[in-house]
Design a protein around this motif. Structure first.
Motif, PDB file in Angstrom:
ATOM      1  N   TYR A  86      -2.301  -2.119  10.701  1.00 25.80           N
ATOM      2  CA  TYR A  86      -1.618  -2.985   9.735  1.00 25.80           C
ATOM      3  C   TYR A  86      -1.895  -2.441   8.340  1.00 25.80           C
ATOM      4  O   TYR A  86      -3.030  -2.099   8.018  1.00 25.80           O
ATOM      5  CB  TYR A  86      -2.203  -4.395   9.890  1.00 25.80           C
ATOM      6  CG  TYR A  86      -1.576  -5.546   9.154  1.00 25.80           C
ATOM      7  CD1 TYR A  86      -1.471  -5.582   7.772  1.00 25.80           C
ATOM      8  CD2 TYR A  86      -1.130  -6.658   9.864  1.00 25.80           C
ATOM      9  CE1 TYR A  86      -0.932  -6.675   7.116  1.00 25.80           C
ATOM     10  CE2 TYR A  86      -0.585  -7.764   9.217  1.00 25.80           C
ATOM     11  CZ  TYR A  86      -0.485  -7.763   7.842  1.00 25.80           C
ATOM     12  OH  TYR A  86       0.050  -8.855   7.192  1.00 25.80           O
ATOM     13  N   TYR A 114       2.226  -2.325  11.914  1.00 23.71           N
ATOM     14  CA  TYR A 114       2.886  -3.454  11.260  1.00 23.71           C
ATOM     15  C   TYR A 114       2.745  -3.313   9.745  1.00 23.71           C
ATOM     16  O   TYR A 114       1.650  -3.033   9.238  1.00 23.71           O
ATOM     17  CB  TYR A 114       2.220  -4.764  11.703  1.00 23.71           C
ATOM     18  CG  TYR A 114       2.901  -6.016  11.215  1.00 23.71           C
ATOM     19  CD1 TYR A 114       3.911  -6.616  11.964  1.00 23.71           C
ATOM     20  CD2 TYR A 114       2.538  -6.621  10.014  1.00 23.71           C
ATOM     21  CE1 TYR A 114       4.534  -7.791  11.531  1.00 23.71           C
ATOM     22  CE2 TYR A 114       3.154  -7.783   9.564  1.00 23.71           C
ATOM     23  CZ  TYR A 114       4.154  -8.363  10.326  1.00 23.71           C
ATOM     24  OH  TYR A 114       4.773  -9.515   9.901  1.00 23.71           O
ATOM     25  N   TYR A 132       2.467 -12.434  14.629  1.00 27.45           N
ATOM     26  CA  TYR A 132       3.037 -11.319  15.402  1.00 27.45           C
ATOM     27  C   TYR A 132       1.973 -10.699  16.302  1.00 27.45           C
ATOM     28  O   TYR A 132       2.237 -10.388  17.475  1.00 27.45           O
ATOM     29  CB  TYR A 132       3.592 -10.262  14.440  1.00 27.45           C
ATOM     30  CG  TYR A 132       4.054  -8.999  15.124  1.00 27.45           C
ATOM     31  CD1 TYR A 132       5.307  -8.913  15.696  1.00 27.45           C
ATOM     32  CD2 TYR A 132       3.214  -7.882  15.203  1.00 27.45           C
ATOM     33  CE1 TYR A 132       5.739  -7.762  16.331  1.00 27.45           C
ATOM     34  CE2 TYR A 132       3.628  -6.718  15.838  1.00 27.45           C
ATOM     35  CZ  TYR A 132       4.883  -6.665  16.397  1.00 27.45           C
ATOM     36  OH  TYR A 132       5.299  -5.512  17.034  1.00 27.45           O
ATOM     37  N   LYS A 299       8.085  -0.784   6.607  1.00 22.13           N
ATOM     38  CA  LYS A 299       7.930  -0.274   7.981  1.00 22.13           C
ATOM     39  C   LYS A 299       8.818   0.941   8.223  1.00 22.13           C
ATOM     40  O   LYS A 299       8.463   1.838   8.989  1.00 22.13           O
ATOM     41  CB  LYS A 299       8.245  -1.363   8.994  1.00 22.13           C
ATOM     42  CG  LYS A 299       7.967  -0.954  10.442  1.00 22.13           C
ATOM     43  CD  LYS A 299       8.184  -2.115  11.401  1.00 22.13           C
ATOM     44  CE  LYS A 299       7.830  -1.704  12.834  1.00 22.13           C
ATOM     45  NZ  LYS A 299       8.722  -0.663  13.368  1.00 22.13           N
TER      46      LYS A 299
END
Length: 573
Positions: A86, A114, A132, A299
């Motif tokens: 992340y 992510y 998520y 992303k």
């Protein structure tokens, strides 16, 4: 705009040391003086500076919590847990996520990445991101380039059965999040010898520690160094110590064998036949990687950086390039609007700082506008926009002034803030913006030095054109890669003249292409002065003037030296 030129004086002792060092290294004394000012006083230290070695990288296990982080990652892989990488939506975050994901993907398949949406989720750890992770069965999140202040969010994730390993480089608060491990050399309790890694650099150190613990040869990490170079350049961290080693070898990787994604974006930038330097990353590659997160979702940039098919990478690069073109249009419009506000407000013109806000400005662009205003007005600047009841802003600073401390002084008004000495992000209630403006400006007024708001060029040395020969140029290039703490040397030559062939160029005739001679030799030097066409009439009068410049490669003349002229002083100045 004319700059004040500030010269660095040389003592007799320094001059003697420079002469000795120059003789040992077979370089010009002026270059030896530049080494001394960088703290390099011996022949062996100079050779390490000119040819940084990967073997001199710091032991990753000297970083606090590295053993805990590696053990937790080993456990996750051993138990086949799902891992989520992340990161932040800027260049540093995207490159960091790509680096960690690509490296671990070689050995482990149950892994995902992510990037939070700037407009939907905001900066750092979000409840949506944790949701998520929960929905997809993630039990370990490796977070990069953010997370150091996400105390409540990480506590919430822990309640959901999700562990965090934080890899961050932003200044922590006294209270740290309840993560399994926190890798951040800026921790007060961390004795790691180098404090100024970027987020991608911290991620690299984590992977270096993981590789060392698992007997994975360093050669498998080396192809990822191009991502480190991109991040170091774009995030403007000091190019010294460990960052210099990573940037040096990362640039070599980028020029010789870049990853598929970076190769595609190099082609989109039109750089495929050029030697890529930190400048090309800052002005060409970095803005395109950033554009995805500024306009839509970062992303897509990570998708590009981890892509293994070249044709697919080209398609993503073209899409990201479209974002960058849109970004430039909005950037231009917002900057013009901001400039008009500064020009209109007498109070802003005489303040030692600038704080502007407009509820219609695009959140992803305020940082760029703050940078432009800082460069134009030489004052710490905060640009703020509105998102519902919340205001979101970016701050940028001038050399020597700690804008992070200025923002921190207003922390009771802030919902969140974070960053570095020269760049910060912040959120607060929209109703508190005017009070923040007043308090921020008061802090700057009390703490900034008058010289920090003056346009100053730090001059390294005075040269004559006969000094700038092929060997001098070749030796000077060994000082690269350039950046904060290792700036490109800035030289002055006095009493130069137009050779008779200088001319105004550019779409709007805003630049000057120069051919110059000085009063000491017949050497003709080529130069370019961007945005300085106002001096053209004086130059064509064949009167003498002084120039401050850096020395660059002329890509159209097989790398011959060319002067990039930063400022021109005429006898009228």
């Amino acid at each position: 705009m004319h700059f004040k030129w500030k010269y660095t004086l040389t003592s007799e002792a320094e001059e003697s040391m420079a002469q000795t060092l120059a003789a040992k290294l077979n370089i010009a004394p002026v270059l030896a003086r530049l080494l001394l000012r960088r703290g390099i006083t011996t022949e062996s230290a100079a050779k390490r500076f000119f040819r940084p070695q990967l073997t001199d990288l710091i032991n990753p296990f000297l970083m606090k919590d590295m053993d805990l982080a590696v053990d937790r990652l080993n456990d996750a892989i051993g138990r086949k847990e799902r891992i989520l990488v992340y990161g932040d939506y800027d260049v540093d975050g995207c490159t960091a996520v790509a680096l960690v994901y690509k490296f671990l993907k070689q050995f482990y398949s149950n892994i995902d990445y992510y990037i939070p949406d700037r407009y939907d989720e905001g900066y750092g750890v979000s409840k949506k991101g944790i949701g998520y992770a929960k929905e997809t069965g993630v039990s370990l999140i490796i977070i990069l380039d953010c997370g150091i202040k996400a105390v409540d969010e990480i506590a919430y994730a822990k309640e959901q059965g999700i562990d965090f390993i934080i890899c961050d480089h932003h200044v922590p608060d006294e209270k740290l999040p309840p993560a399994v491990a926190i890798l951040n050399p800026k921790r007060a309790d961390d004795s790691y010898p180098f404090k100024h890694l970027c987020g991608c650099g911290v991620g690299f150190k984590f992977m270096q520690g993981f590789a060392r613990n698992n007997g994975i040869p360093f050669s498998q990490l080396q192809p990822l160094l191009d991502l480190c170079a991109v991040s170091i350049a774009a995030d403007l961290v000091p190019v010294e110590n460990e960052n210099r080693i990573l940037a040096y070898h990362g640039l070599r990787q980028l020029n010789q064998s870049p990853s598929i994604g970076l190769k595609a974006i190099i082609e989109i930038c039109g750089l495929q036949d050029r030697q890529i330097t930190m400048s090309e990353i800052i002005f060409k590659i970095g803005p395109r990687i950033n554009a995805s997160g500024r306009m839509e979702n970062g992303k897509e940039s990570v998708d590009l950086l981890v892509e293994r098919d070249y044709n697919a990478a080209i398609l993503i690069s073209e899409h990201i390039n479209e974002y960058n073109e849109q970004r430039k249009d909005i950037d231009k419009q917002m900057t013009e609007e901001a400039n008009n506000i500064v020009a209109r407000l007498e109070s802003q013109r005489h303040q030692t700082s600038i704080v502007l806000y407009d509820e219609n400005w695009k959140k992803g662009i305020v940082g760029i506008v703050a940078s432009r205003l800082t460069e134009l007005y030489f004052r710490p600047t905060v640009v703020i926009t509105r998102d519902g009841d919340v205001a979101t802003g970016s701050a940028r600073s001038v050399a020597g002034f700690d804008v992070y401390s200025a923002i921190k002084s207003c922390r009771d008004l802030l919902l969140n803030f974070g960053g570095h000495t020269y760049a910060c992000g912040l959120t607060l209630k929209w109703d508190d913006v005017k009070e923040f403006q007043r308090r921020f400006q008061k802090y700057v007024e009390l703490h900034i030095m008058p010289e920090q708001t003056e346009p100053i060029l730090e001059i390294d040395a005075s040269l004559e054109f006969r000094d700038i020969n092929k060997k001098f140029h070749s030796d000077l290039k060994k000082f690269a890669p350039f950046g904060p703490k290792n700036p490109k040397p800035l030289f002055v030559t006095k009493d130069v003249y137009d050779f008779g062939t200088s001319k105004v160029v550019g779409r709007q005739q805003e630049h000057i292409k120069l051919e110059l001679v000085d009063s000491k030799s017949n050497n003709v030097m080529n130069g370019i002065a961007f945005g300085q066409s106002g001096a053209a009439r004086y130059i064509k009068s064949r009167r003498s003037f002084d120039i401050a410049y850096t020395i660059e490669d002329n890509v159209y003349r097989h790398g011959a030296p060319q002067l990039q002229i930063e400022d021109i002083h005429t006898v009228n100045d």
